[in-house]
Design an enzyme around this catalytic site. Structure first.
Site, PDB file in Angstrom:
ATOM      1  N   GLU A 149       0.817  -1.223   0.000  1.00 18.51           N
ATOM      2  CA  GLU A 149       0.000   0.000   0.000  1.00 18.51           C
ATOM      3  C   GLU A 149       0.848   1.270   0.000  1.00 18.51           C
ATOM      4  O   GLU A 149       0.764   2.086   0.916  1.00 18.51           O
ATOM      5  CB  GLU A 149      -0.965  -0.010   1.183  1.00 18.51           C
ATOM      6  CG  GLU A 149      -1.997  -1.106   1.070  1.00 18.51           C
ATOM      7  CD  GLU A 149      -3.139  -0.997   2.085  1.00 18.51           C
ATOM      8  OE1 GLU A 149      -2.972  -0.304   3.104  1.00 18.51           O
ATOM      9  OE2 GLU A 149      -4.194  -1.615   1.845  1.00 18.51           O
ATOM     10  N   GLU A 306      -6.353  -7.905  -0.926  1.00 19.54           N
ATOM     11  CA  GLU A 306      -6.822  -8.048   0.455  1.00 19.54           C
ATOM     12  C   GLU A 306      -8.306  -7.757   0.494  1.00 19.54           C
ATOM     13  O   GLU A 306      -8.780  -6.840  -0.171  1.00 19.54           O
ATOM     14  CB  GLU A 306      -6.160  -7.020   1.390  1.00 19.54           C
ATOM     15  CG  GLU A 306      -4.681  -7.152   1.567  1.00 19.54           C
ATOM     16  CD  GLU A 306      -4.129  -6.024   2.463  1.00 19.54           C
ATOM     17  OE1 GLU A 306      -4.900  -5.384   3.194  1.00 19.54           O
ATOM     18  OE2 GLU A 306      -2.918  -5.783   2.391  1.00 19.54           O
TER      19      GLU A 306
END
Ligand code: GLA
Ligand code: ZN
Length: 672
Positions: A149, A306
């Site tokens: 991320e 995710e």
């Protein structure tokens, strides 16, 4: 080329369990039972991989990768740069970020390193090359998970200098920069590049050109860091495939640019299902928009890197998913072009801030746990569909323009509504209207190749580059259908307002000319009425009401109150072989279904030929059509029944659709 498969799995953090061989052994058993075939390994394992500077300890990882491989579980191997060990922060403080307030952070947390620091880059290189040399050719390593991320920004001196160099490269001379930023305003002219500082709360924050270029620089520098990481691996393993995980509507990195540098686009989805303020269908639309965006940034199947199999623990209210919804979310991913469905994380952490975040395996370690059972069920469904669906791409039909520079400029501008322009809501209104008509949607930016699309929707395209306006003009001239809304074609690529008629370069295409725009208070709406047969008799505009003059277009809706009563609210114009629609305000959600029924007629067709029941979402991938029931109730299709939260998959057979797969409901009750 290996045959594509649908990937299923989770983030796996065995470095937290190395003193529990029983747990590691159970992991393998439960992965097999759940049909897990990939894990993202070692995302935050740097301190275990290099406990002291230059002392690498990779043996534990070698054993884990071997054990996984023997169990049929491949590895998406992470570079651990998302969080660094304490020794590094103490010895080399420059790896730590400096905030906009020019204060350097202390060691702690994660995702907070400087993207410019030569020391951090060097340490990352050494680590990534250790991993690549040891595991890069392991048959179990199928993908590289570059960092985690990527996001945020650093204002240290190293980053300031890199920003100045980037600007010099872009503008050439300081005069060109001052002109592009309109720096004469408040006497903010820069005598030289070395006067330039990133925006700061106690410094410059009114020169929009500077702020826009800072955003572009941060995105560039983040991607540059990612490329560095990638190339460290590829120096050792040139054929290594890389991905990185993107985030929900993340503002800080231009994902179209990022996607060019990776092999696989992936993202992390944490929708708040079951919000009392939203239907499951609305949540699915919001998530679907992101799936379609991530599909579009590379134009190929993506992975959901995710998502959460139950409640998260960081949302204001972290509600669980009702039985069946986890499976529905996984199938929705596949329907939108996903080739991978992964969770955060495999096993619930025992301590620290994520200990109550759901995982495929919960603290009870039981395989009759509801979350694990539902995950196992999804795993077997994906296994069954894999042979047909994996690798199948999507056709180009309709596109929505989603351009990061436009978003940055639009949302930063001090203009008619500084408490929020509702850009995301505007995007979702158009998206939902299209999807409710069964239309497949992809996203493009101002650099995209637009050939192949039949319909292009440009909501709030405030920053319209002249080269993109020319592409849109040619698109309509050649028979395309274009939709442009209020607050479009206002500024150029450096955020300078266009002089002359607006929407810039499109007034003749649209057959309208902007006169002014009125901002609405949150509670205000303006009634509009239909002047055609196809649209609802009345609808109401909110947020922003643009007032335009008809210059050749035909009005379909007009405002019916306030001083601008009678001015057009929706118009259509024939231009060349095509048509251009203009929508002057933000209407209520219900308006967009009939609007797009009208716009799509004869232009793009629904991927589901029949009536699409309310709450059912249709998507297509090649010859496959997915119907997803977002309702907690049975829905009937022709002669098939779709269970609550279930998905059916059809395959095109000439003009017909054959039912290929019809999912059973996932039923679960705590009462035996
Ligand atoms: C992010 C991170 C993960 C984890 C999850 C929790 O997406 O990438 O490491 O912290 O959030 O939801
Ligand atoms: Zn920095």
């Amino acid at each position: 080329m290996s045959t594509p498969v649908l990937r299923y799995g989770a983030d796996y953090n065995p470095d937290q369990w190395l003193d529990r061989p029983d747990i590691l052994a159970q992991d393998i058993e439960l992965m097999k039972k759940a049909n897990v075939n990939v894990v993202s390994l070692g995302i935050f394992a740097w301190a275990t991989l290099e406990p002291a500077e230059g002392q690498y300890n990779l043996d534990w990882m070698a054993e884990i990768i071997d054990n996984l491989y023997a169990a049929g579980v491949s590895v998406d191997l992470a570079t651990p740069s998302g969080a660094r060990p304490a020794w590094m922060a103490r010895k080399y403080p420059e790896v730590l970020r400096v905030g906009a307030d020019r204060r350097r952070i202390l060691f702690g947390e994660r995702h907070n390193h400087c993207y410019t620091s030569p020391v951090y880059r060097e340490k990352v290189k050494l680590m990534n090359q250790q991993l690549a040399s040891r595991f890069g050719r392991h048959p179990g390593v199928v993908m590289w998970h570059i960092s985690n991320e990527y996001g945020g920004e650093c204002h240290c001196e190293l980053c300031q200098q890199a920003f100045r160099d980037w600007l010099k490269e872009k503008y050439g001379t300081i005069e060109a920069l001052n002109k592009a930023w309109n720096a004469k305003f408040w006497s903010h002219d820069y005598p030289d590049f070395d006067y330039i500082e990133s925006p700061a709360p106690h410094g410059e924050h009114s020169v929009h050109g500077l702020k826009l270029d800072w955003k572009r620089f941060v995105s560039h520098q983040t991607i540059d860091f990612m490329k560095w990481e990638r190339d460290c691996i590829r120096e050792i393993v040139p054929e290594a495939k890389v991905c990185t995980n993107m985030m929900y509507f993340y503002d800080g990195v231009d994902y179209f640019d990022m996607a060019r540098e990776i092999d696989l686009a992936t993202w992390d989805a944490y929708p708040t299902w079951h919000k009392p303020t939203e239907t499951i269908e609305q949540t699915a639309m919001d998530t679907g928009f992101m799936h379609d965006l991530i599909y579009s940034v590379k134009g190929q199947p993506f992975w959901l890197m995710e998502n959460c199999p139950g409640p998260t623990n960081w949302q204001p209210i972290s509600k669980g998913k009702k039985p069946g919804v986890n499976i529905m979310a996984g199938m929705q991913t596949v329907a939108h072009g996903g080739d991978g469905v992964l969770f955060f994380q495999w096993r619930q952490a025992q301590g620290s801030s994520e200990k109550f975040h759901a995982a495929m395996v919960s603290h009870d370690c039981r395989e009759d746990n509801r979350i694990y059972m539902e995950c196992a069920e999804l795993g077997s469904m994906l296994k069954e569909l894999s042979g047909s669906i994996a690798g199948v791409g999507r056709e180009k039909q309709a596109a929505i323009v989603y351009d990061w520079s436009n978003k940055w400029a639009l949302e930063d501008a001090q203009g008619p509504r500084n408490k929020g322009l509702g850009y995301k809501h505007e995007l979702l209104r158009h998206y939902t209207g299209l999807k409710q008509n069964g239309i497949d949607v992809q996203m493009i930016n101002e650099d995209s190749d637009i050939s192949g699309y039949k319909l292009i929707v440009a909501p709030m395209l405030y920053m319209l580059r002249e080269d993109f306006a020319a592409k849109l003009r040619a698109f309509v001239e050649n028979g395309g259908t274009l939709v442009v809304t209020y607050w479009s074609g206002v500024v150029n690529e450096t955020d300078l307002c266009y002089l002359g008629d607006t929407p810039h370069d499109l007034t003749d295409v649209l057959g309208v000319r902007r006169l002014e725009i009125d901002a609405m208070y949150d509670s205000e709406t303006r009634r509009c009425v239909s002047v055609c047969d196809e649209l609802p008799e009345t609808a109401s505009g909110s947020m922003l009401c643009e007032v335009a003059a008809l210059e050749g277009a035909k009005a379909l809706m007009v405002y019916d109150e306030d001083y601008f009563a009678g001015a057009p609210a929706v118009t259509v114009n024939a231009f060349g072989e095509g048509k251009a629609y203009y929508v002057a305000t933000h209407f209520e959600e219900e308006f967009y279904k009939p609007l797009y029924e009208l716009i799509c007629d004869g232009v793009v067709s629904s991927c589901w030929p029949g009536h699409l029941a309310e709450g059912v979402v249709a998507c297509s991938r090649g010859d496959y059509v997915f119907l997803i029931n977002t309702k907690d109730a049975v829905v009937w299709f022709e002669n098939a029944e779709l269970a609550p939260y279930a998905t059916a998959v059809y395959k095109k057979n000439g003009d017909k659709l054959d039912l290929l797969y019809n999912q059973m409901a996932f039923n679960w009750s705590p009462v035996k």
